[in-house]
Design an enzyme around this catalytic site. Structure first.
Site, PDB file in Angstrom:
ATOM      1  N   SER A   7      36.223  30.915  24.370  1.00 15.21           N
ATOM      2  CA  SER A   7      36.800  30.303  23.171  1.00 15.21           C
ATOM      3  C   SER A   7      38.185  30.862  22.918  1.00 15.21           C
ATOM      4  O   SER A   7      38.358  32.065  22.719  1.00 15.21           O
ATOM      5  CB  SER A   7      35.910  30.577  21.958  1.00 15.21           C
ATOM      6  OG  SER A   7      36.661  30.336  20.791  1.00 15.21           O
ATOM      7  N   HIS A  32      36.917  26.299  25.632  1.00 16.55           N
ATOM      8  CA  HIS A  32      36.408  25.944  24.302  1.00 16.55           C
ATOM      9  C   HIS A  32      37.542  26.042  23.283  1.00 16.55           C
ATOM     10  O   HIS A  32      38.219  27.064  23.191  1.00 16.55           O
ATOM     11  CB  HIS A  32      35.256  26.883  23.939  1.00 16.55           C
ATOM     12  CG  HIS A  32      34.513  26.491  22.698  1.00 16.55           C
ATOM     13  ND1 HIS A  32      33.569  25.486  22.671  1.00 16.55           N
ATOM     14  CD2 HIS A  32      34.571  26.980  21.430  1.00 16.55           C
ATOM     15  CE1 HIS A  32      33.072  25.375  21.450  1.00 16.55           C
ATOM     16  NE2 HIS A  32      33.669  26.262  20.669  1.00 16.55           N
ATOM     17  N   ASP A  34      38.502  25.617  19.390  1.00 12.55           N
ATOM     18  CA  ASP A  34      37.950  25.563  18.033  1.00 12.55           C
ATOM     19  C   ASP A  34      38.972  25.027  17.040  1.00 12.55           C
ATOM     20  O   ASP A  34      40.029  25.620  16.842  1.00 12.55           O
ATOM     21  CB  ASP A  34      37.520  26.970  17.602  1.00 12.55           C
ATOM     22  CG  ASP A  34      36.252  27.417  18.297  1.00 12.55           C
ATOM     23  OD1 ASP A  34      35.248  26.698  18.220  1.00 12.55           O
ATOM     24  OD2 ASP A  34      36.276  28.496  18.939  1.00 12.55           O
ATOM     25  N   MET A  36      39.661  24.190  13.183  1.00 14.38           N
ATOM     26  CA  MET A  36      39.184  24.472  11.816  1.00 14.38           C
ATOM     27  C   MET A  36      40.212  23.989  10.804  1.00 14.38           C
ATOM     28  O   MET A  36      41.419  24.119  11.035  1.00 14.38           O
ATOM     29  CB  MET A  36      38.967  25.971  11.643  1.00 14.38           C
ATOM     30  CG  MET A  36      38.047  26.573  12.684  1.00 14.38           C
ATOM     31  SD  MET A  36      37.751  28.315  12.359  1.00 14.38           S
ATOM     32  CE  MET A  36      36.765  28.752  13.784  1.00 14.38           C
ATOM     33  N   HIS A  65      35.723  21.673  19.823  1.00 17.53           N
ATOM     34  CA  HIS A  65      34.709  21.876  18.793  1.00 17.53           C
ATOM     35  C   HIS A  65      35.370  21.629  17.437  1.00 17.53           C
ATOM     36  O   HIS A  65      36.115  22.472  16.941  1.00 17.53           O
ATOM     37  CB  HIS A  65      34.171  23.318  18.904  1.00 17.53           C
ATOM     38  CG  HIS A  65      33.212  23.689  17.827  1.00 17.53           C
ATOM     39  ND1 HIS A  65      32.781  24.993  17.638  1.00 17.53           N
ATOM     40  CD2 HIS A  65      32.585  22.956  16.864  1.00 17.53           C
ATOM     41  CE1 HIS A  65      31.939  25.031  16.617  1.00 17.53           C
ATOM     42  NE2 HIS A  65      31.809  23.810  16.132  1.00 17.53           N
ATOM     43  N   MET A  67      35.603  21.517  13.646  1.00 17.19           N
ATOM     44  CA  MET A  67      35.038  21.988  12.387  1.00 17.19           C
ATOM     45  C   MET A  67      35.951  21.441  11.295  1.00 17.19           C
ATOM     46  O   MET A  67      36.693  22.179  10.640  1.00 17.19           O
ATOM     47  CB  MET A  67      34.971  23.521  12.379  1.00 17.19           C
ATOM     48  CG  MET A  67      33.888  24.067  13.313  1.00 17.19           C
ATOM     49  SD  MET A  67      34.140  25.788  13.793  1.00 17.19           S
ATOM     50  CE  MET A  67      35.214  25.554  15.216  1.00 17.19           C
ATOM     51  N   MET A 136      24.879  26.401  17.008  1.00 15.65           N
ATOM     52  CA  MET A 136      25.651  27.528  16.471  1.00 15.65           C
ATOM     53  C   MET A 136      24.710  28.716  16.248  1.00 15.65           C
ATOM     54  O   MET A 136      23.682  28.584  15.591  1.00 15.65           O
ATOM     55  CB  MET A 136      26.296  27.166  15.124  1.00 15.65           C
ATOM     56  CG  MET A 136      27.383  26.102  15.167  1.00 15.65           C
ATOM     57  SD  MET A 136      28.749  26.442  16.280  1.00 15.65           S
ATOM     58  CE  MET A 136      29.401  27.967  15.604  1.00 15.65           C
ATOM     59  N   ASP A 174      26.990  28.766  20.773  1.00 11.79           N
ATOM     60  CA  ASP A 174      28.302  29.243  20.322  1.00 11.79           C
ATOM     61  C   ASP A 174      28.130  30.262  19.198  1.00 11.79           C
ATOM     62  O   ASP A 174      27.586  29.933  18.142  1.00 11.79           O
ATOM     63  CB  ASP A 174      29.114  28.030  19.834  1.00 11.79           C
ATOM     64  CG  ASP A 174      30.540  28.370  19.432  1.00 11.79           C
ATOM     65  OD1 ASP A 174      30.947  29.534  19.566  1.00 11.79           O
ATOM     66  OD2 ASP A 174      31.250  27.447  18.981  1.00 11.79           O
TER      67      ASP A 174
HETATM   68  C1  DX5 Z   1      33.081  30.027  15.428  1.00 13.46           C
HETATM   69  C2  DX5 Z   1      33.581  29.340  16.685  1.00 13.46           C
HETATM   70  C3  DX5 Z   1      33.281  30.067  17.927  1.00 13.46           C
HETATM   71  C4  DX5 Z   1      33.909  31.424  18.053  1.00 13.46           C
HETATM   72  C5  DX5 Z   1      32.953  32.275  18.834  1.00 13.46           C
HETATM   73  O1  DX5 Z   1      33.168  29.140  14.375  1.00 13.46           O
HETATM   74  O2  DX5 Z   1      33.017  28.064  16.787  1.00 13.46           O
HETATM   75  O3  DX5 Z   1      33.599  29.268  19.069  1.00 13.46           O
HETATM   76  O4  DX5 Z   1      35.147  31.441  18.714  1.00 13.46           O
HETATM   77  O5  DX5 Z   1      33.454  33.574  18.854  1.00 13.46           O
HETATM   78  P1  DX5 Z   1      32.558  34.798  19.324  1.00 13.46           P
HETATM   79  O6  DX5 Z   1      32.159  34.516  20.744  1.00 13.46           O
HETATM   80  O7  DX5 Z   1      33.489  35.956  19.187  1.00 13.46           O
HETATM   81  O8  DX5 Z   1      31.377  34.846  18.400  1.00 13.46           O
HETATM   82 ZN    ZN Z   2      33.262  26.927  18.698  1.00 15.40          ZN
END
Ligand code: DX5
Ligand code: ZN
Length: 219
Positions: A7, A32, A34, A36, A65, A67, A136, A174
């Protein structure tokens, strides 16, 4: 067949292109990404512009991903920016079936994401439209949190649903994935593993990925 998806959330954002090339050289299977929005989750990261910027550095599929809420408007932008997989949280879409269709019409694989308290029942009527299920194992919003162990039973239930469907659906986990718990997560039924801090937090990213593969080989 296991896939490791570092990620980028835990990468050095001042040198993202280099970071992408570094983890791919280290053996990453997917990237990956993310997204947000400081609305659906209490953090703000990157959008299609940055996805497009890393694309030339990225020889593996980009696993977006989302969010964000709402979801639909941003889907074509990520498809154009080079996403291969786009996953979203069902609570963030007014019309889950339509959103899955939009993702596939844009030429990407469609994923549905389940927060720790979100029931898998959201899959009941859309199993034929899902290419990936993302469980998750932390509450979304931040990297570096600890793995919530109740996710293991949920992964096992998702695996049963996939077997019953007879379809080739990827099962991704994840949050808090490390070399010391990845085997247990694989045993529960996962085939795709997101790891942020466990990969980017190490100086030797290839070494971190190799330790995960070794643990998987022993699983
Ligand atoms: C959290 C993200 C994850 C995050 C995971 O909301 O969706 O992808 O980067 O990070 P680690 O592996 O450090 O828990
Ligand atoms: Zn993620």
């Amino acid at each position: 067949m296991f896939r490791i998806a570092p990620s980028l959330l835990s990468a050095d954002f001042a040198r993202l292109g280099e970071e992408v090339r570094d983890v791919i050289a280290g053996g990453a299977d997917l990237m990956h990404f993310d997204v947000m929005d400081n609305h659906y989750v209490p953090n703000l990261t990157v959008g299609p512009l940055v996805c497009e910027a890393i694309r030339p550095h990225c020889s593996v599929p980009i696993d977006v991903h989302l969010m964000v809420k709402p979801v639909d408007r941003i889907i074509p932008d990520f498809a154009k920016a080079g996403a291969s997989i786009i996953s979203f949280h069902p609570e963030a879409s007014e019309h889950v079936d339509r959103t899955l269709g939009l993702i596939r019409e844009s030429g990407c694989k469609a994923g549905l994401v389940f927060n720790p308290a979100t029931p898998l029942a959201w899959l009941d009527h859309v199993m034929d439209k899902v290419d990936l299920i993302l469980i998750m194992s932390v509450n979304p919003g931040f990297g570096g949190q600890s793995f919530i162990t109740s996710a293991l039973a949920k992964v096992a239930e998702a695996r049963r649903r996939i077997e019953a469907s007879g379809r080739d659906i990827w099962l991704e986990v994840d949050g808090g994935v490390k070399a010391d718990n990845i085997a247990a997560i694989a045993k529960a039924g996962a085939d795709t593993f997101v790891a942020g801090s466990a990969v980017f937090g190490e100086k030797d990213r290839g070494g971190a990925i190799r330790r995960m593969r070794e643990a998987l080989a022993r699983a």
